[in-house]
Design a protein around this motif. Structure first.
Motif, PDB file in Angstrom:
ATOM      1  N   PRO A 104       1.746   6.548 -25.149  1.00  0.00           N
ATOM      2  CA  PRO A 104       1.678   8.034 -25.642  1.00  0.00           C
ATOM      3  C   PRO A 104       1.449   8.961 -24.310  1.00  0.00           C
ATOM      4  N   GLN A 105       1.057   8.636 -23.377  1.00  0.00           N
ATOM      5  CA  GLN A 105       1.064   9.277 -22.029  1.00  0.00           C
ATOM      6  C   GLN A 105       2.548   9.598 -21.640  1.00  0.00           C
ATOM      7  N   VAL A 106       3.521   8.464 -21.674  1.00  0.00           N
ATOM      8  CA  VAL A 106       4.867   8.289 -21.319  1.00  0.00           C
ATOM      9  C   VAL A 106       5.665   9.384 -22.068  1.00  0.00           C
ATOM     10  N   ASP A 107       5.241   9.046 -23.459  1.00  0.00           N
ATOM     11  CA  ASP A 107       5.833  10.026 -24.391  1.00  0.00           C
ATOM     12  C   ASP A 107       5.558  11.594 -24.173  1.00  0.00           C
ATOM     13  N   ARG A 108       4.364  11.803 -23.601  1.00  0.00           N
ATOM     14  CA  ARG A 108       4.095  13.293 -23.386  1.00  0.00           C
ATOM     15  C   ARG A 108       5.060  13.935 -22.108  1.00  0.00           C
ATOM     16  N   LEU A 109       5.376  12.732 -21.233  1.00  0.00           N
ATOM     17  CA  LEU A 109       5.939  13.508 -19.892  1.00  0.00           C
ATOM     18  C   LEU A 109       7.461  13.417 -20.359  1.00  0.00           C
ATOM     19  N   LEU A 110       8.083  13.079 -21.385  1.00  0.00           N
ATOM     20  CA  LEU A 110       9.475  13.267 -22.106  1.00  0.00           C
ATOM     21  C   LEU A 110       9.477  14.169 -23.171  1.00  0.00           C
ATOM     22  N   ASP A 111       8.464  14.785 -23.595  1.00  0.00           N
ATOM     23  CA  ASP A 111       8.293  15.698 -24.662  1.00  0.00           C
ATOM     24  C   ASP A 111       8.320  17.128 -24.117  1.00  0.00           C
ATOM     25  N   THR A 113       7.996  19.938 -25.892  1.00  0.00           N
ATOM     26  CA  THR A 113       7.189  20.626 -26.622  1.00  0.00           C
ATOM     27  C   THR A 113       5.720  20.613 -25.809  1.00  0.00           C
ATOM     28  N   HIS A 114       5.414  19.528 -24.916  1.00  0.00           N
ATOM     29  CA  HIS A 114       4.161  19.149 -24.248  1.00  0.00           C
ATOM     30  C   HIS A 114       4.131  19.630 -23.155  1.00  0.00           C
ATOM     31  N   LYS A 115       2.941  20.564 -22.829  1.00  0.00           N
ATOM     32  CA  LYS A 115       2.776  21.123 -21.619  1.00  0.00           C
ATOM     33  C   LYS A 115       2.182  20.264 -20.447  1.00  0.00           C
ATOM     34  N   SER A 116       2.895  19.389 -20.006  1.00  0.00           N
ATOM     35  CA  SER A 116       2.436  18.354 -18.961  1.00  0.00           C
ATOM     36  C   SER A 116       2.192  19.307 -17.615  1.00  0.00           C
ATOM     37  N   LYS A 117       1.547  18.456 -16.786  1.00  0.00           N
ATOM     38  CA  LYS A 117       1.463  18.886 -15.524  1.00  0.00           C
ATOM     39  C   LYS A 117       2.840  18.658 -14.632  1.00  0.00           C
ATOM     40  N   LEU A 118       3.234  19.358 -13.987  1.00  0.00           N
ATOM     41  CA  LEU A 118       4.442  19.199 -13.183  1.00  0.00           C
ATOM     42  C   LEU A 118       4.456  18.054 -12.204  1.00  0.00           C
ATOM     43  N   GLU A 119       3.217  18.010 -11.584  1.00  0.00           N
ATOM     44  CA  GLU A 119       2.918  16.842 -10.733  1.00  0.00           C
ATOM     45  C   GLU A 119       3.039  15.534 -11.499  1.00  0.00           C
ATOM     46  N   GLN A 120       2.363  15.405 -12.636  1.00  0.00           N
ATOM     47  CA  GLN A 120       2.744  14.062 -13.439  1.00  0.00           C
ATOM     48  C   GLN A 120       4.147  13.835 -13.636  1.00  0.00           C
ATOM     49  N   VAL A 121       5.184  14.817 -13.769  1.00  0.00           N
ATOM     50  CA  VAL A 121       6.620  14.333 -13.995  1.00  0.00           C
ATOM     51  C   VAL A 121       7.397  14.169 -12.560  1.00  0.00           C
ATOM     52  N   GLU A 122       6.610  14.919 -11.539  1.00  0.00           N
ATOM     53  CA  GLU A 122       7.187  14.695 -10.248  1.00  0.00           C
ATOM     54  C   GLU A 122       7.027  13.245  -9.861  1.00  0.00           C
TER      55      GLU A 122
END
Length: 145
Positions: A104-111, A113-122
């Motif tokens: 689910p955490q990985v799914d949110r990185l690719l969603d 509509t989800h406001k992930s932290k940019l640092e996580q995507v980086e």
């Protein structure tokens, strides 16, 4: 990441279309409203490409009378993560193992509509050998006469 949007006035509303994203459509009560609504509509269309594991369409040059609509930096980073995964042949499960994350955490990185932290995507991009490059540019605004 930006796409060229064509606006056509129809009955007091502005209908937006995009040559590069056939499934895209949006409307607004004014030019500004239609362009603002187009940001979310582009994200929804790109999310459908990602959900279907399809390549993201490349934006072509803007033609006369079209408007650029740019995605927010976080959305650009998430689309970039998706594209990096596609280029490297990395599945979500693989990325999860690399990052020590649950599905689910990985799914949110690719969603989008989800406001992930940019640092996580980086961080995820770095694991794949990519980095985020942010630039700030002035916006050319055309004022009505």
């Amino acid at each position: 990441m930006q796409y060229a949007i064509k606006l056509v006035e129809a009955g007091g509303t502005f209908v937006a279309t995009c040559r590069d994203l056939p499934a895209f459509n949006s409307v607004g009560d004014s030019v500004e409203d239609a362009l603002r609504e187009s940001v979310d509509a582009i994200a929804l269309v790109l999310q459908s490409y990602m959900d279907d594991r399809q390549p993201i369409p490349v934006a072509t040059d803007k033609k006369r009378g079209e408007h650029w609509v740019a995605l927010p930096a976080l959305d650009v980073a998430k689309v970039g993560l998706y594209q990096a995964m596609q280029a490297k042949g990395v599945r979500k499960a693989d990325l999860g193992r690399m990052l020590g994350m649950h599905a689910p955490q990985v799914d949110r990185l690719l969603d989008l509509t989800h406001k992930s932290k940019l640092e996580q995507v980086e961080s995820a991009l770095l694991q794949l050998g990519y980095r985020v490059n942010v630039s700030v540019e002035p916006i050319r605004v055309r004022h009505a006469a």
